[in-house]
Design an enzyme around this catalytic site. Sequence first.
Site, PDB file in Angstrom:
ATOM      1  N   CYS A   2       0.844  -1.201   0.000  1.00 46.54           N
ATOM      2  CA  CYS A   2       0.000   0.000   0.000  1.00 46.54           C
ATOM      3  C   CYS A   2       0.875   1.245   0.000  1.00 46.54           C
ATOM      4  CB  CYS A   2      -0.841   0.017   1.273  1.00 46.54           C
ATOM      5  SG  CYS A   2      -1.724  -1.505   1.579  1.00 46.54           S
ATOM      6  N   ARG A  27       1.185   1.868  -6.039  1.00 50.72           N
ATOM      7  CA  ARG A  27       1.549   0.880  -5.004  1.00 50.72           C
ATOM      8  C   ARG A  27       0.354   0.030  -4.602  1.00 50.72           C
ATOM      9  NH1 ARG A  27       6.243   2.208  -2.235  1.00 50.72           N
ATOM     10  NH2 ARG A  27       5.486   1.131  -0.392  1.00 50.72           N
ATOM     11  N   TRP A  74      -3.647  -1.940  -1.275  1.00 47.68           N
ATOM     12  CA  TRP A  74      -3.603  -3.197  -2.024  1.00 47.68           C
ATOM     13  C   TRP A  74      -3.989  -4.242  -0.988  1.00 47.68           C
ATOM     14  CZ3 TRP A  74      -0.062  -7.576  -2.266  1.00 47.68           C
ATOM     15  CH2 TRP A  74      -0.284  -8.402  -3.376  1.00 47.68           C
ATOM     16  N   ASN A  98       1.078   0.390   6.032  1.00 47.65           N
ATOM     17  CA  ASN A  98       1.517  -0.466   4.922  1.00 47.65           C
ATOM     18  C   ASN A  98       2.259  -1.627   5.568  1.00 47.65           C
ATOM     19  OD1 ASN A  98       2.415  -1.602   2.532  1.00 47.65           O
ATOM     20  ND2 ASN A  98       4.249  -0.314   2.462  1.00 47.65           N
ATOM     21  N   GLY A  99       1.936  -2.862   5.166  1.00 45.77           N
ATOM     22  CA  GLY A  99       2.616  -4.037   5.737  1.00 45.77           C
ATOM     23  C   GLY A  99       1.594  -5.057   6.202  1.00 45.77           C
ATOM     24  N   GLU A 479      10.361 -12.367 -20.554  1.00 43.35           N
ATOM     25  CA  GLU A 479      10.010 -10.984 -20.206  1.00 43.35           C
ATOM     26  C   GLU A 479       8.900 -10.461 -21.114  1.00 43.35           C
ATOM     27  OE1 GLU A 479      10.287  -9.093 -17.875  1.00 43.35           O
ATOM     28  OE2 GLU A 479       9.904  -7.088 -18.674  1.00 43.35           O
ATOM     29  N   LYS A 483       5.255  -9.153 -19.794  1.00 43.79           N
ATOM     30  CA  LYS A 483       4.703  -7.827 -20.112  1.00 43.79           C
ATOM     31  C   LYS A 483       3.290  -7.955 -20.661  1.00 43.79           C
ATOM     32  CE  LYS A 483       6.924  -5.415 -18.318  1.00 43.79           C
ATOM     33  NZ  LYS A 483       7.668  -6.279 -17.570  1.00 43.79           N
ATOM     34  N   GLU A 486       0.742  -9.153 -17.891  1.00 42.32           N
ATOM     35  CA  GLU A 486       0.418  -8.289 -16.749  1.00 42.32           C
ATOM     36  C   GLU A 486      -0.313  -7.019 -17.164  1.00 42.32           C
ATOM     37  OE1 GLU A 486       3.640  -6.692 -14.449  1.00 42.32           O
ATOM     38  OE2 GLU A 486       4.984  -6.717 -16.132  1.00 42.32           O
ATOM     39  N   HIS A 502       9.573 -30.673 -27.370  1.00 37.75           N
ATOM     40  CA  HIS A 502       9.378 -31.557 -26.205  1.00 37.75           C
ATOM     41  C   HIS A 502       8.017 -31.351 -25.570  1.00 37.75           C
ATOM     42  CE1 HIS A 502      13.546 -32.754 -26.510  1.00 37.75           C
ATOM     43  NE2 HIS A 502      13.876 -31.476 -26.616  1.00 37.75           N
ATOM     44  N   LYS A 601       3.034  -2.134  -7.605  1.00 34.54           N
ATOM     45  CA  LYS A 601       4.350  -1.853  -8.157  1.00 34.54           C
ATOM     46  C   LYS A 601       5.451  -2.553  -7.387  1.00 34.54           C
ATOM     47  CE  LYS A 601       7.404  -0.090 -10.817  1.00 34.54           C
ATOM     48  NZ  LYS A 601       7.549  -0.653 -12.165  1.00 34.54           N
TER      49      LYS A 601
HETATM   50  C1  AGP Z   1       7.451  -6.379 -13.685  1.00 36.73           C
HETATM   51  O1  AGP Z   1       6.802  -5.828 -14.822  1.00 36.73           O
HETATM   52  C2  AGP Z   1       6.503  -6.664 -12.562  1.00 36.73           C
HETATM   53  N1  AGP Z   1       5.822  -5.488 -12.184  1.00 36.73           N
HETATM   54  C3  AGP Z   1       7.100  -7.447 -11.429  1.00 36.73           C
HETATM   55  O2  AGP Z   1       7.417  -8.715 -11.934  1.00 36.73           O
HETATM   56  C4  AGP Z   1       8.380  -6.891 -10.773  1.00 36.73           C
HETATM   57  O3  AGP Z   1       9.460  -6.984 -11.665  1.00 36.73           O
HETATM   58  C5  AGP Z   1       8.695  -7.740  -9.530  1.00 36.73           C
HETATM   59  O4  AGP Z   1       7.628  -7.589  -8.625  1.00 36.73           O
HETATM   60  C6  AGP Z   1      10.009  -7.366  -8.858  1.00 36.73           C
HETATM   61  O5  AGP Z   1       9.937  -6.045  -8.390  1.00 36.73           O
HETATM   62  P1  AGP Z   1      11.311  -5.331  -7.924  1.00 36.73           P
HETATM   63  O6  AGP Z   1      12.183  -5.246  -9.136  1.00 36.73           O
HETATM   64  O7  AGP Z   1      10.894  -3.988  -7.399  1.00 36.73           O
HETATM   65  O8  AGP Z   1      11.916  -6.213  -6.875  1.00 36.73           O
END
Ligand code: AGP
Length: 606
Positions: A2, A27, A74, A98-99, A479, A483, A486, A502, A601
């Site tokens: 959060c 966040r 969140w 937050n936590g 990657e 992308k 997500e 395989h 994030k």
């Molecule tokens: C990447 O597009 C994602 N948002 C997610 O996988 C992110 O890379 C992952 O949570 C790691 O975050 P960080 O690099 O802040 O540790």
Amino acid sequence: MCGIVGYIGPKEAVGVLMDGLKRLEYRGYDSSGIAVLENGKVTLRRAVGKLEKLQAVLLKNPLQGRSGIGHTRWATHGRPSEENAHPHIEGGVAVVHNGIIENYLALKEELKKEGAHFKSETDTEVISHLIHREIKNGKKLAEAVRRAVSRLKGTYALAVISEDEPDKLVGARMECPLAVGVGEHETMLSSDITAILNITRKAIFLQDGELVVITPDGVEITTFDGAKVTRPATHIDWSPVMAEKSGFRHFMLKEIFEQPRVVADTFRGSVIEEKGDVFLNNFNMRAADIDKIVIVACGTSWHAGLVGKFLFEELAKIPVEVDLASEFRYRDPLVDKKTLVLAISQSGETADTLAAVKEAKKKGASVISVCNVIESSLTRETAWSFMTHAGPEIGVASTKAFTTQLVALYLIAVRLGRESGRVSPEFGKTLIHDLVTLSKKIEHILDSAGRIEALAKKYFHFRDFIYLGRGINYPIALEGALKLKEVSYIHAEGYAAGEMKHGPIALIDEDMPVVVLAPQDASYPKMLGNMEEVRARGGRIIAVVTEGDKEAVLKADDVITIPAASHRLTPLLLTVPLQFLAYYIAVLKGTDVDQPRNLAKSVTVE
Ligand code: AGP
């Protein structure tokens, strides 16, 4: 994960808090709320959904007051709802958190036995009750917070206001970031520095086990057991504009376009072209002291680590293992004092990565990091950090942070190669030249944004994609798939191209577009074979190839080109078109590109 924010000063708190929450919304955005001291009363406004919902509530029911706290959520405990939204209030005390409080159920039972009445399903609400109980027992706010947090097990960053002491805010930190913004006769608390930029660029970062009392003209930090802490403010070189969209439709698009500049910003100051070497301030690792490198990270940062393996093994000749932090930390990993653990994290606050670092340190490994946020937890937990210069990355989908992580890993690999003599000065000059010419090549790819947007129109209705790559490009297949997943919510898998026969080739038909990464490198002939396999089964191919390609283009339905480059830096170039493809498909799907559903994030929970 959060976002929390607090303000005290001469301005109307609502405006400052809402601006701060806008910058923290990435966040978490399940619900939001603010509490302001209005005519001596703690007054609350909360709403489910994104911040615009809270904005609408405030338009109908405005608040006035010069101090307050805010929260964007969140959801961890308790579904997104108004009663579960923060702040939580008890007896004139308002708290945002937050936590995760791990022992909240036991505390809740204890408080209920004393007659406490709970209105939410959250763990956070116990904190407001604990503080209120201490105030009822005659404690001042700071002491009440201190005694309350001594009962908590878990992680937290808190901001607290009370009707009894309207001239101050109190904050506390345990394993979740909390910064103090030091303005002129006004002071802020925030989960991260982007939220304070409109008030000040002077920040003091709390450390675990610290409590802070802020007033318009004062900041007093103590440890939880009361010892005074003196810490100078850090000047933040991020401007408010950097955290704005600057005319782009989404932060993600802005951050894709920022890559030529931030890649150059990241290597500038480290490259010594005339010597073919790299300068890394205070980096004193020697290849001879390292038996193996273990890279730990999550998500996109883990993909960067997979590319790093190739760079370290080729240039420094050091064996590398790449581990998901969430796996490493529970495995009883085989690391010791001859192991160099390298943690990669954009935010520096990812719980699994931080836990992996602690596990590695417990076993005697040397731990360094690549990170994008100064003074984040990870930079404080590790012996040395390479700070990428990507600037604030607001889009939840990581783009510029990823490419600057690849630059960081390249620089460290070159340094270790030069230090060990495995990279000669001459070869070093080639490696540095390849790097310093990269930004121009990225710019060239940015010019193909319109073509990729047109491609997205052709493919956005498909429900499944597969991305294929080999060798150092295989991580980019992973990657690219992440992308797309997500931001567009379309299922996509990244696969090692050699693995297709395989099993996964059974998936191929005209309804499964295949994105093939086939740049001119050692694996190119094999990639041509993979393309034939896909075509023979009616699969559609989007091929990403090197400009001037004459063969792969004949086997693809659609082609995206990238400039020729060293195989060590091609992964970085291949990433950019895949970022565009995911972005434009997501826009066509109408998803929330910068704040995709269910995501945050920085994942500061385990
Ligand atoms: C990447 O597009 C994602 N948002 C997610 O996988 C992110 O890379 C992952 O949570 C790691 O975050 P960080 O690099 O802040 O540790």
